[in-house]
Design an enzyme around this catalytic site. Structure first.
Site, short mmCIF file in Angstrom:
data_model
loop_
_atom_site.label_atom_id
_atom_site.label_comp_id
_atom_site.label_asym_id
_atom_site.label_seq_id
_atom_site.Cartn_x
_atom_site.Cartn_y
_atom_site.Cartn_z
N ALA A 29 45.42 24.13 46.63
CA ALA A 29 46.80 24.14 46.14
C ALA A 29 47.75 23.73 47.26
CB ALA A 29 47.16 25.52 45.60
N SER A 178 34.50 17.29 36.08
CA SER A 178 35.23 16.02 36.00
C SER A 178 34.74 15.10 34.90
CB SER A 178 35.17 15.30 37.35
OG SER A 178 35.91 15.98 38.32
N TYR A 192 30.25 12.57 44.14
CA TYR A 192 31.21 13.50 43.52
C TYR A 192 30.71 13.94 42.14
CZ TYR A 192 35.71 15.04 41.55
OH TYR A 192 36.72 15.75 40.94
#
Length: 281
Positions: A29, A178, A192
């Protein structure tokens, strides 16, 4: 005690601060354009106290650059729904195997000695390639940050929850995937996709493991989200793939994640939830 088949009328009225008194750690964040910042703001708006994890050198090396952490904290603090809640922040390089346990301990201390919600939002961007171009270093880097650190975070969090009285409510873990298992996959980001796929695969096992501590574990696939990484014709081409004609915004998955953190979602666990706005590949 068995529950009644239908809730009482007063139980149907939604609390405007459903996370009042709860505490949360949100990783990754570190900039206001990202999903982690949006999630933290939603949790804060729902009444939670939040600890923000950041690793500024990572964003500073990316095309989008890094924000001042003070600005990120101020943005989340401005969203606080409960005047008694707090927002804190601290750095950690989660490629370090000791960092996840240290981060959970730091967050617990900063949040008053308890940690209810863990949102593992961080990931390694870049340093990836196709099947022909990946190498061992790329695979190891993504494993360390995208997967190993997440499992170690969950391990440290689970040990905290195990020390609480049995069935203490409010335990939540949210992982991030994802869409690597949806049509087309991610052939240009093999390292990834591999590590994010591992998180999707382990979600149900983790949910079963943590069920005895009244902790739900879910994973969210936010789909393409406008976090500032794409512009121009490529940006417009992706927007055209959404029936709504727009990209997902950081607050789109944040609303789902915040709901998963509330008591309304206590019966949802072990799921990989797609939040893609009908994206057509």
């Amino acid at each position: 005690m068995p529950r009644l088949p239908h809730p009482a009328p007063e139980d149907l009225r939604r609390d405007p601060l459903p996370l009042r008194g709860r505490t949360a750690l949100v990783t990754g964040a570190s900039r206001r354009g990202g999903i982690g910042h949006a999630v933290a703001r939603r949790l804060a708006a729902y009444g939670a106290s939040v600890h923000l994890h950041h690793h500024v050198p990572h964003d500073a090396a990316m095309p989008w650059g890094a924000d001042r952490i003070e600005d990120v904290v101020a943005s989340v603090r401005a969203a606080l729904g409960d005047p008694d809640a707090t927002v804190t922040a601290g750095p950690k390089d989660l490629a370090d195997p000791a960092a996840p346990g240290e981060l959970v301990a730091t967050a617990r201390e900063a949040l008053g000695g308890r940690l209810d919600i863990l949102v593992a939002n961080h990931a390694l961007n870049g340093f990836d390639g196709t099947l022909d171009t990946i190498d061992a270093a790329m695979l190891d880097a993504h494993w360390q940050v995208d997967t190993r650190s997440v499992l170690l975070l969950v391990q440290a969090y689970a040990r905290l929850r195990a020390a609480l009285p049995p069935r203490t409510p409010g335990g939540r873990v949210v992982l991030m995937t994802s869409g690597q298992d949806i049509a087309g996959g991610m052939p240009g980001e093999i390292a990834y996709a591999l590590q994010k796929g591992a998180l999707a695969s382990v979600t149900r096992s983790l949910s079963t493991t943590l069920a005895e501590h009244a902790v739900t574990v879910n994973a969210v696939n936010p789909g393409p989200v406008d976090t500032g990484y794409l512009t121009g014709d490529a940006y417009e081409a992706v927007a055209a793939c959404f029936p709504g004609g727009r990209w997902g915004m950081p607050d789109d998955p944040a609303r789902l994640i915040a709901w998963l953190a509330t008591d309304e979602a206590e019966w949802v666990t072990g799921q990989v939830v797609d939040s893609e706005g009908g994206f057509r590949r």
